[in-house]
Design a protein around this motif. Structure first.
Motif, PDB file in Angstrom:
ATOM      1  N   GLY A  78       0.790  -1.215   0.000  1.00  0.00           N
ATOM      2  CA  GLY A  78       0.000   0.000   0.000  1.00  0.00           C
ATOM      3  C   GLY A  78       0.826   1.268   0.000  1.00  0.00           C
ATOM      4  N   GLN A  79       1.970   1.254  -0.698  1.00  0.00           N
ATOM      5  CA  GLN A  79       2.892   2.381  -0.637  1.00  0.00           C
ATOM      6  C   GLN A  79       2.595   3.505  -1.630  1.00  0.00           C
ATOM      7  OE1 GLN A  79       6.781   0.501  -0.748  1.00  0.00           O
ATOM      8  NE2 GLN A  79       6.656   0.046   1.431  1.00  0.00           N
ATOM      9  N   GLU A  80       1.496   3.369  -2.387  1.00  0.00           N
ATOM     10  CA  GLU A  80       1.040   4.452  -3.260  1.00  0.00           C
ATOM     11  C   GLU A  80      -0.470   4.599  -3.114  1.00  0.00           C
ATOM     12  OE1 GLU A  80       1.214   7.387  -4.443  1.00  0.00           O
ATOM     13  OE2 GLU A  80       2.910   6.873  -5.727  1.00  0.00           O
ATOM     14  N   PRO A  81      -0.922   5.042  -1.914  1.00  0.00           N
ATOM     15  CA  PRO A  81      -2.355   5.103  -1.653  1.00  0.00           C
ATOM     16  C   PRO A  81      -3.050   6.351  -2.184  1.00  0.00           C
ATOM     17  CG  PRO A  81      -1.166   5.810   0.280  1.00  0.00           C
ATOM     18  CD  PRO A  81      -0.133   5.385  -0.742  1.00  0.00           C
ATOM     19  N   GLY A  82      -2.304   7.339  -2.636  1.00  0.00           N
ATOM     20  CA  GLY A  82      -2.876   8.635  -2.979  1.00  0.00           C
ATOM     21  C   GLY A  82      -3.752   8.650  -4.208  1.00  0.00           C
ATOM     22  N   THR A  83      -4.517   9.734  -4.314  1.00  0.00           N
ATOM     23  CA  THR A  83      -5.282  10.014  -5.519  1.00  0.00           C
ATOM     24  C   THR A  83      -4.326  10.533  -6.583  1.00  0.00           C
ATOM     25  OG1 THR A  83      -5.670  12.317  -4.939  1.00  0.00           O
ATOM     26  CG2 THR A  83      -7.279  10.688  -4.099  1.00  0.00           C
ATOM     27  N   ALA A  84      -4.819  10.675  -7.793  1.00  0.00           N
ATOM     28  CA  ALA A  84      -3.994  11.216  -8.876  1.00  0.00           C
ATOM     29  C   ALA A  84      -3.449  12.590  -8.507  1.00  0.00           C
ATOM     30  CB  ALA A  84      -4.801  11.276 -10.172  1.00  0.00           C
ATOM     31  N   ASP A  85      -4.309  13.459  -7.964  1.00  0.00           N
ATOM     32  CA  ASP A  85      -3.862  14.800  -7.577  1.00  0.00           C
ATOM     33  C   ASP A  85      -2.810  14.753  -6.472  1.00  0.00           C
ATOM     34  OD1 ASP A  85      -5.469  16.021  -9.463  1.00  0.00           O
ATOM     35  OD2 ASP A  85      -7.074  16.498  -8.033  1.00  0.00           O
ATOM     36  N   GLU A  86      -3.002  13.866  -5.495  1.00  0.00           N
ATOM     37  CA  GLU A  86      -2.029  13.747  -4.400  1.00  0.00           C
ATOM     38  C   GLU A  86      -0.685  13.229  -4.901  1.00  0.00           C
ATOM     39  OE1 GLU A  86      -5.170  12.876  -0.744  1.00  0.00           O
ATOM     40  OE2 GLU A  86      -4.367  11.190  -1.890  1.00  0.00           O
ATOM     41  N   ILE A  87      -0.721  12.266  -5.807  1.00  0.00           N
ATOM     42  CA  ILE A  87       0.514  11.726  -6.381  1.00  0.00           C
ATOM     43  C   ILE A  87       1.246  12.821  -7.159  1.00  0.00           C
ATOM     44  CG2 ILE A  87       1.474  10.098  -8.061  1.00  0.00           C
ATOM     45  CD1 ILE A  87      -0.919   8.214  -7.280  1.00  0.00           C
ATOM     46  N   ALA A  88       0.519  13.533  -8.006  1.00  0.00           N
ATOM     47  CA  ALA A  88       1.126  14.600  -8.815  1.00  0.00           C
ATOM     48  C   ALA A  88       1.734  15.682  -7.930  1.00  0.00           C
ATOM     49  CB  ALA A  88       0.089  15.201  -9.762  1.00  0.00           C
ATOM     50  N   GLU A 103      -1.784   6.741 -15.196  1.00  0.00           N
ATOM     51  CA  GLU A 103      -2.741   6.437 -14.144  1.00  0.00           C
ATOM     52  C   GLU A 103      -2.158   5.349 -13.243  1.00  0.00           C
ATOM     53  OE1 GLU A 103      -6.226   4.334 -15.715  1.00  0.00           O
ATOM     54  OE2 GLU A 103      -4.966   3.577 -17.341  1.00  0.00           O
ATOM     55  N   LYS A 104      -2.696   5.213 -12.039  1.00  0.00           N
ATOM     56  CA  LYS A 104      -2.269   4.159 -11.122  1.00  0.00           C
ATOM     57  C   LYS A 104      -2.839   2.838 -11.635  1.00  0.00           C
ATOM     58  CE  LYS A 104      -3.495   4.838  -6.843  1.00  0.00           C
ATOM     59  NZ  LYS A 104      -3.669   4.966  -5.390  1.00  0.00           N
ATOM     60  N   ILE A 105      -1.987   1.825 -11.726  1.00  0.00           N
ATOM     61  CA  ILE A 105      -2.395   0.532 -12.266  1.00  0.00           C
ATOM     62  C   ILE A 105      -1.879  -0.603 -11.395  1.00  0.00           C
ATOM     63  CG2 ILE A 105      -2.410   1.387 -14.655  1.00  0.00           C
ATOM     64  CD1 ILE A 105       0.260  -0.265 -15.013  1.00  0.00           C
ATOM     65  N   GLU A 106      -2.291  -1.817 -11.744  1.00  0.00           N
ATOM     66  CA  GLU A 106      -1.733  -3.029 -11.142  1.00  0.00           C
ATOM     67  C   GLU A 106      -0.708  -3.604 -12.103  1.00  0.00           C
ATOM     68  OE1 GLU A 106      -4.496  -5.811  -9.495  1.00  0.00           O
ATOM     69  OE2 GLU A 106      -5.595  -4.223  -8.452  1.00  0.00           O
ATOM     70  N   VAL A 107       0.435  -3.995 -11.558  1.00  0.00           N
ATOM     71  CA  VAL A 107       1.529  -4.520 -12.381  1.00  0.00           C
ATOM     72  C   VAL A 107       1.668  -6.037 -12.246  1.00  0.00           C
ATOM     73  CG1 VAL A 107       2.776  -2.329 -12.352  1.00  0.00           C
ATOM     74  CG2 VAL A 107       3.269  -4.053 -10.600  1.00  0.00           C
ATOM     75  N   ASN A 108       0.992  -6.633 -11.280  1.00  0.00           N
ATOM     76  CA  ASN A 108       1.024  -8.078 -11.048  1.00  0.00           C
ATOM     77  C   ASN A 108      -0.400  -8.602 -10.886  1.00  0.00           C
ATOM     78  OD1 ASN A 108       3.846  -8.259 -11.023  1.00  0.00           O
ATOM     79  ND2 ASN A 108       3.976  -7.958  -8.818  1.00  0.00           N
ATOM     80  N   GLY A 109      -0.541  -9.910 -10.976  1.00  0.00           N
ATOM     81  CA  GLY A 109      -1.813 -10.553 -10.673  1.00  0.00           C
ATOM     82  C   GLY A 109      -2.806 -10.552 -11.818  1.00  0.00           C
ATOM     83  N   GLU A 110      -4.020 -10.992 -11.489  1.00  0.00           N
ATOM     84  CA  GLU A 110      -5.067 -11.146 -12.493  1.00  0.00           C
ATOM     85  C   GLU A 110      -5.464  -9.835 -13.151  1.00  0.00           C
ATOM     86  OE1 GLU A 110      -8.488 -13.334 -11.176  1.00  0.00           O
ATOM     87  OE2 GLU A 110      -7.255 -14.907 -10.283  1.00  0.00           O
ATOM     88  N   GLN A 111      -5.304  -8.723 -12.440  1.00  0.00           N
ATOM     89  CA  GLN A 111      -5.670  -7.416 -12.989  1.00  0.00           C
ATOM     90  C   GLN A 111      -4.463  -6.660 -13.559  1.00  0.00           C
ATOM     91  OE1 GLN A 111      -8.950  -6.490 -13.207  1.00  0.00           O
ATOM     92  NE2 GLN A 111      -9.263  -8.565 -12.465  1.00  0.00           N
ATOM     93  N   ARG A 112      -3.378  -7.393 -13.817  1.00  0.00           N
ATOM     94  CA  ARG A 112      -2.170  -6.766 -14.385  1.00  0.00           C
ATOM     95  C   ARG A 112      -2.551  -6.000 -15.652  1.00  0.00           C
ATOM     96  NH1 ARG A 112       3.318  -9.463 -14.433  1.00  0.00           N
ATOM     97  NH2 ARG A 112       2.032 -11.172 -13.710  1.00  0.00           N
ATOM     98  N   HIS A 113      -2.120  -4.764 -15.716  1.00  0.00           N
ATOM     99  CA  HIS A 113      -2.399  -3.923 -16.880  1.00  0.00           C
ATOM    100  C   HIS A 113      -1.718  -4.507 -18.117  1.00  0.00           C
ATOM    101  CE1 HIS A 113      -2.423  -0.437 -19.518  1.00  0.00           C
ATOM    102  NE2 HIS A 113      -3.428   0.013 -18.775  1.00  0.00           N
ATOM    103  N   PRO A 114      -2.332  -4.362 -19.307  1.00  0.00           N
ATOM    104  CA  PRO A 114      -1.712  -4.867 -20.541  1.00  0.00           C
ATOM    105  C   PRO A 114      -0.289  -4.356 -20.773  1.00  0.00           C
ATOM    106  CG  PRO A 114      -3.988  -4.284 -20.964  1.00  0.00           C
ATOM    107  CD  PRO A 114      -3.680  -3.841 -19.555  1.00  0.00           C
ATOM    108  N   LEU A 115       0.017  -3.148 -20.316  1.00  0.00           N
ATOM    109  CA  LEU A 115       1.383  -2.650 -20.464  1.00  0.00           C
ATOM    110  C   LEU A 115       2.366  -3.587 -19.768  1.00  0.00           C
ATOM    111  CD1 LEU A 115       3.457  -0.510 -21.305  1.00  0.00           C
ATOM    112  CD2 LEU A 115       2.899   0.726 -19.199  1.00  0.00           C
ATOM    113  N   TYR A 116       2.045  -3.976 -18.548  1.00  0.00           N
ATOM    114  CA  TYR A 116       2.950  -4.850 -17.807  1.00  0.00           C
ATOM    115  C   TYR A 116       2.869  -6.300 -18.280  1.00  0.00           C
ATOM    116  CZ  TYR A 116       5.229  -1.382 -15.096  1.00  0.00           C
ATOM    117  OH  TYR A 116       6.042  -0.325 -14.758  1.00  0.00           O
ATOM    118  N   GLN A 117       1.784  -6.672 -18.919  1.00  0.00           N
ATOM    119  CA  GLN A 117       1.738  -7.989 -19.565  1.00  0.00           C
ATOM    120  C   GLN A 117       2.800  -8.061 -20.647  1.00  0.00           C
ATOM    121  OE1 GLN A 117      -2.275  -8.674 -20.948  1.00  0.00           O
ATOM    122  NE2 GLN A 117      -3.128  -8.495 -18.894  1.00  0.00           N
ATOM    123  N   ARG A 118       3.056  -6.933 -21.293  1.00  0.00           N
ATOM    124  CA  ARG A 118       4.084  -6.861 -22.336  1.00  0.00           C
ATOM    125  C   ARG A 118       5.491  -6.792 -21.756  1.00  0.00           C
ATOM    126  NH1 ARG A 118       2.868  -5.646 -27.475  1.00  0.00           N
ATOM    127  NH2 ARG A 118       4.803  -6.791 -27.688  1.00  0.00           N
TER     128      ARG A 118
END
Length: 173
Positions: A78-88, A103-118
C-alpha cells in the motif's frame, strides 16, 4: 518495427492504451522513435528517493529523445495510496518531477495492466522474468517499442549499467 501483432493484440509497447495520471490518455504512441525508461513508482517506499535520480536522468537525456515514464502502483504494501492529484503534488513538490506519469495501475496478478503484460516476460541481467518484485523496477524501451533492458528495483536510476543501456539505445535511434 513489424506490422505483426502479438497475442495480446499489440504490435509493441507504444501501442498499449493507458490513461495519464490526471486524466485522458497517456498516449504512449508519442514516444515511438524515442527511448523511455518505464518505472513502477510509489510515494511511500524506501526507494522513493529514486525519484531524484529519475528526474536527473530525464533532464540529462531529454534533448536526445529520452523520457522517464512513471507508472504509479499501490500493490506493494500500500505504498502508493494517494489520488492522482495527491501523487502529482507529491512528485512535483517533493522531487521536482517533470516527467510524465500514467494512471495508477496493477503490475502483477489477475488485474495486471496490458502494459505490464508486455513488459514482465523480459529478463533483467540476473535472468529474472515474470512478476514485478517491488516498486521502482525499471524497463528500458527502445525507439521501436521493444524492451531493451530490465533493472531490479534497487538499481539506482543513475547506475552505470542504466546509463550505458540508455546511451546504447539512444545511439541506435
Amino acid at each position: 518495427m513489424t506490422d505483426e501483432t502479438t497475442q495480446d493484440g499489440y504490435s509493441d509497447v507504444y501501442d498499449v492504451e493507458i490513461g495519464a495520471l490526471q486524466g485522458g490518455s497517456a498516449d504512449l504512441g508519442r514516444f515511438r522513435g524515442k527511448v523511455v525508461l518505464m518505472v513502477n513508482v510509489a510515494s511511500r517506499c524506501g526507494l522513493t528517493p529514486q525519484y531524484t535520480g529519475l528526474e536527473r536522468l530525464h533532464e540529462r537525456y531529454a534533448e536526445r529523445g529520452f523520457s522517464v515514464l512513471g507508472v504509479p502502483c499501490n500493490q506493494f504494501m500500500g505504498q502508493e495510496p494517494g489520488t492522482a492529484d495527491e501523487i502529482a503534488e507529491f512528485c512535483s513538490a517533493t522531487y521536482g518531477v517533470t516527467f510524465p506519469m500514467t494512471e495508477k495501475i496493477e503490475v502483477n496478478g489477475e488485474q495486471r495492466h496490458p502494459l505490464y503484460q508486455r513488459l514482465v516476460p523480459h529478463a533483467d541481467a540476473e535472468g529474472h522474468t515474470g512478476d514485478i518484485r517491488w516498486n521502482f523496477e525499471k524497463f528500458l524501451i527502445g525507439p521501436d517499442g521493444t524492451v531493451q533492458a530490465r533493472f531490479a528495483p534497487q538499481t539506482e536510476p543513475e547506475a552505470s549499467d542504466v546509463i550505458a543501456a540508455v546511451e546504447k539505445a539512444l545511439a541506435e535511434e
